[in-house]
Scaffold this motif. Structure first.
Motif, mmCIF file in Angstrom:
data_model
loop_
_atom_site.group_PDB
_atom_site.id
_atom_site.type_symbol
_atom_site.label_atom_id
_atom_site.label_comp_id
_atom_site.label_asym_id
_atom_site.label_seq_id
_atom_site.Cartn_x
_atom_site.Cartn_y
_atom_site.Cartn_z
ATOM 1 N N ARG A 70 70.032 110.914 25.845
ATOM 2 C CA ARG A 70 68.709 111.351 25.386
ATOM 3 C C ARG A 70 67.650 111.062 26.455
ATOM 4 O O ARG A 70 66.827 111.924 26.784
ATOM 5 N N ILE A 74 65.601 114.026 28.689
ATOM 6 C CA ILE A 74 64.137 114.116 28.669
ATOM 7 C C ILE A 74 63.587 114.032 30.089
ATOM 8 O O ILE A 74 62.680 114.777 30.463
ATOM 9 N N ASN A 205 62.869 105.005 17.715
ATOM 10 C CA ASN A 205 62.777 106.456 17.845
ATOM 11 C C ASN A 205 62.421 106.823 19.284
ATOM 12 O O ASN A 205 61.481 106.268 19.860
ATOM 13 N N SER A 207 61.501 109.956 21.873
ATOM 14 C CA SER A 207 61.061 111.347 21.910
ATOM 15 C C SER A 207 60.359 111.629 23.232
ATOM 16 O O SER A 207 60.097 110.720 24.031
ATOM 17 N N GLU A 208 60.057 112.891 23.449
ATOM 18 C CA GLU A 208 59.297 113.268 24.632
ATOM 19 C C GLU A 208 57.844 112.866 24.421
ATOM 20 O O GLU A 208 57.258 113.143 23.369
#
Length: 266
Positions: A70, A74, A205, A207-208
């Motif tokens: 992940r 990204i 979590n 994320s981008e």
């Protein structure tokens, strides 16, 4: 003689390959390799039953592998070039192969001993990779093995990876911190700041981000989780070579700890 298997040795590794044939080939070999699954079983006996540590079997390795992929994807999306691409003119698929293999094999040395396990992991992993990567041309195979071993040795305390992939594995290992990681030693009676603070982490979590390519949000049920972030994650992030690409935010939801820390940024 039949050896009773621990639960971790029967779990197949699953990661989103996303049309990366190198990952598919490696995963097929890993999931059918009894030596690797047995090593994971031995590692967990040492970690859980003998040292009262958290899980260090296939559950941990699968989590780290998924986190690492992940993070890498990204970064690539945000125009960060993996080291194996920049330095050896290989592909992003090769970079994903490196982080997958390093994530799954970085603790193999714990089958021998916890202290110094990073060094022990080098020769065990080196031997495994020569068989696992027999589908690669010799030059590519040699480069990938070298890059995997570099990532493995640099997940240790004080490690300073020279590659993007090594930094990713180092940080991904530290981000496997949610409360399930400490429940085994805690329920076995090991009560210390490590187990208590890990129990405070409900969710991580990834994320981008907007300010930086990667946003890591850590949700805590009480403020003791700050120890995991400030003492453990911070040390892994430092000198990882990718610290400039990550923004770390932590939030406490506890209504009973006087809300000493509602939000924390690293």
């Amino acid at each position: 003689m039949t050896i009773q298997k621990k639960p971790s040795s029967s779990i197949l590794i699953h990661v989103p390959a996303k049309n990366n044939k190198l990952l598919d080939q490696a995963l097929e070999k890993i999931n059918n390799n009894k030596e690797i699954t047995t090593l994971w079983n031995v590692i967990n006996v040492n970690a859980i039953e003998r040292l009262r540590m958290s899980d260090h079997g296939s559950v941990h390795f699968q989590i780290v592998a998924n986190i690492a992929l992940r993070l890498l994807r990204i970064l690539v999306k945000n125009k960060v070039t993996p080291s194996i691409v920049k330095d050896f003119n290989l592909t992003n698929d090769h970079a994903e192969l490196v982080v997958l293999l390093a994530s799954l094999l970085h603790d193999t040395g714990m089958s021998i001993n916890r202290d110094g396990h990073e060094e022990f992991s080098l020769f065990i992993t080196n031997n495994l990779l020569r068989e696992l990567l027999d589908f690669l041309p010799i030059e590519e195979k040699t480069i990938v093995i070298s890059e995997v071993l570099h990532a493995v040795i640099n997940h240790r305390s004080g490690g300073r990876p020279l590659t993007i992939e090594g930094g990713i594995v180092r940080v991904a290992d530290a981000l496997d911190m949610s409360q399930g990681r400490s429940r085994i030693p805690f329920e076995a009676g090991k009560v210390d700041i490590y187990s208590l603070s890990a129990l405070a982490i409900d969710e991580v979590n990834i994320s981008e981000g907007k300010e930086k390519p990667i946003l890591v949000q850590i949700y805590m049920n009480n403020s003791s989780g700050i120890f995991q972030i400030d003492e453990l994650l911070k040390s892994k992030l430092k000198d990882s070579g990718i610290e400039q690409y990550l923004q770390i935010e932590a939030y406490s939801s506890s209504p009973t700890d006087k809300q000493l820390v509602k939000e924390y940024r690293l």
